[in-house]
Scaffold this active site. Structure first.
Site, mmCIF file in Angstrom:
data_model
loop_
_atom_site.group_PDB
_atom_site.id
_atom_site.type_symbol
_atom_site.label_atom_id
_atom_site.label_comp_id
_atom_site.label_asym_id
_atom_site.label_seq_id
_atom_site.Cartn_x
_atom_site.Cartn_y
_atom_site.Cartn_z
ATOM 1 C CG MET A 153 -21.937 12.113 -23.063
ATOM 2 S SD MET A 153 -21.197 13.726 -23.370
ATOM 3 C CE MET A 153 -21.322 13.833 -25.151
ATOM 4 N N GLY A 175 -12.566 4.218 -19.813
ATOM 5 C CA GLY A 175 -13.350 5.067 -18.917
ATOM 6 C C GLY A 175 -14.827 4.952 -19.222
ATOM 7 N NE ARG A 176 -18.803 1.051 -18.479
ATOM 8 C CZ ARG A 176 -19.535 0.371 -19.351
ATOM 9 N NH1 ARG A 176 -20.836 0.595 -19.430
ATOM 10 N NH2 ARG A 176 -18.989 -0.526 -20.143
ATOM 11 C CG ASP A 212 -14.534 19.360 -18.139
ATOM 12 O OD1 ASP A 212 -14.316 19.830 -16.993
ATOM 13 O OD2 ASP A 212 -14.888 18.181 -18.322
#
Length: 347
Positions: free
Chosen positions: A23, A19-20, A131
Site C-alpha cells: 500500500m 518500511g515498504r 490491526d
C-alpha cells in the site's frame, strides 16, 4: 509491492526508508521548514479508489485522535501524483524489539498501561484500529509506546470488510474471531489483539502453536490458549486471568474497555513481588524457564540455542550456574562429546 521512489518535496531531506509494502512506502525525513524529524508515508499513483479512500481515511483518523501514546499527525500533501501523510517520527523500534530486550516485567506492564490509554482514547473517538500488533506499536528511545498505522482503522459504526481483492485485511496472528467471521467489529477486537500482544511480550512466544496462516486463523476461532504462566512459571495469576479474558472468543466476555484493562494492569503492578518483577521471558530467569520447558518437551537443540542467549545476558553467578546445568542436560540429550566437561564446569 510499492515500486520505485516517489519524488519527495524539496523541503524534506530524506534520511532513510522505514518500511515498504503493497500500500505505501514510509521514509524517515527531516522537515527543514518545521525543523524536526518526520515520517512520510507515500501512496503510489493508483486508480484504485478504495485504496485512495483508505489512505485518506488514515489521515483523517490520525488527525482526530491526538494522544501521547498515538503517533502524531502533522499534515497531508501531494507530490507529483503521490499523496503522502506527514507524521511523527518515532526512533526506538517497535514493541516486539522492546519486549525482546526488556528484563523487567514491571517495565513491560507499564508500557502496556500506556498502550491501553492510547487505545481507550482512540475508541472514545469512535475509531477501531483493527490491526493492533507489535509492529504497529512503535517505541521512542525513552520507552514511550506510540500506536501507529491507522491504514485499516474504521469508524465504529462501519462494518468490518474482511477482504480486499481476495486478501485478508489485518494480520493473521492477531485477528479477533469476529473479524474472521466478518461480523461488525468494535473496540473489543482491538482488545483481543492486545491480549495476543501481551501474551507474546511476557512469554516470547505466540499463544497458538499454529503453522501457516490458515492454521492460525482456525486457532483463533477454535483453540483455547494456555495461560502465560504455563510458559513462564510464576507469573501473577491476575495477569494470567487478564490475558485469557482478553483472548476470549466471545467479545462480550472480554474486558469492557481498554481503560478497564489499564486499571487491571495497575493492580497487577501494585501486587508484583520482587521475584515476579524479573519473570519476563527475555530476562535470564525467564530464558532459563523456557530452556527447561524445551528440554522437557524433547527439544534439546532449541534449548541449547536459547541457553546461549541466556548466558549472554546473565550477571548473577547463581543463575549462570543453573543455565550451565541446563546446557549440560541439553548436550547429554544431543549426545555431544563435551557434555561431561560442560557438567563439570557447571559444578
Amino acid at each position: 509491492a510499492f515500486t520505485g521512489s516517489p519524488q519527495v518535496p524539496a523541503r524534506f531531506e530524506v534520511r532513510g526508508e522505514l518500511g515498504r509494502g503493497g500500500m505505501a512506502v514510509v521514509y524517515h525525513a527531516y522537515d527543514m521548514a518545521g525543523e524536526r524529524d518526520v515520517a512520510l508515508k507515500f501512496l503510489p499513483p493508483t486508480e484504485d479508489e478504495q485504496l485512495k479512500k483508505r489512505f485518506q481515511r488514515e489521515a483523517v483518523d490520525l488527525s482526530a485522535v491526538y494522544h501521547p501514546n498515538i503517533v502524531d499527525f502533522y499534515a497531508v500533501g501531494e507530490s507529483q501524483g503521490h499523496e503522502f501523510i506527514e507524521m511523527e517520527y518515532v526512533d526506538g523500534g517497535n514493541l516486539a524489539r522492546f519486549a525482546r530486550d526488556c528484563d523487567s516485567l514491571r517495565e513491560l506492564l507499564e508500557v502496556f498501561v500506556k498502550i491501553c490509554h492510547g487505545l481507550e482514547h482512540m475508541h472514545r473517538c469512535g475509531v477501531v484500529h483493527r490491526d493492533i500488533k507489535p509492529a504497529n506499536i512503535l517505541m521512542t528511545k525513552g520507552g514511550e509506546p506510540k500506536i501507529s498505522d491507522m491504514g485499516l482503522a474504521r469508524r465504529e459504526e462501519g462494518r468490518s470488510q474482511l477482504t480486499q481483492d481476495g486478501a485478508l485485511l489485518g494480520t493473521a496472528s492477531y485477528l479477533a474471531p469476529e473479524q474472521l467471521m466478518s461480523h461488525a467489529v468494535g473496540p473489543s477486537a482491538d482488545l483481543y489483539a492486545l491480549g495476543v500482544c501481551m501474551f507474546e511480550a511476557v512469554t516470547c512466544q505466540h499463544p497458538f502453536n499454529a503453522v501457516g496462516p490458515m492454521a492460525m486463523l482456525r486457532a483463533h476461532l477454535d483453540q483455547k490458549p494456555n495461560p502465560p504462566s504455563s510458559v513462564v512459571p510464576g507469573l501473577p495469576e491476575r495477569l494470567d486471568r487478564l490475558i485469557l479474558r482478553l483472548m476470549e472468543k466471545d467479545p462480550t466476555r472480554r474486558p469492557s474497555s481498554a481503560l478497564a484493562v489499564a486499571e487491571e494492569l495497575e493492580i497487577c503492578l501494585r501486587e508484583l513481588t520482587p521475584a515476579q518483577e524479573i519473570l519476563v521471558a527475555s530476562s535470564p530467569e525467564g530464558l532459563l524457564n523456557r530452556v527447561r520447558l524445551l528440554l522437557a518437551d524433547g527439544q534439546p537443540e532449541q534449548a541449547l540455542e536459547l541457553s546461549e542467549e541466556a548466558m549472554a545476558k546473565v550477571k548473577d553467578d547463581f543463575v549462570r550456574l543453573r543455565i550451565l546445568c541446563q546446557r549440560a542436560r541439553a548436550k547429554v540429550q544431543l549426545g555431544h562429546s563435551d557434555a561431561l566437561s560442560q557438567a563439570e564446569e557447571a559444578v
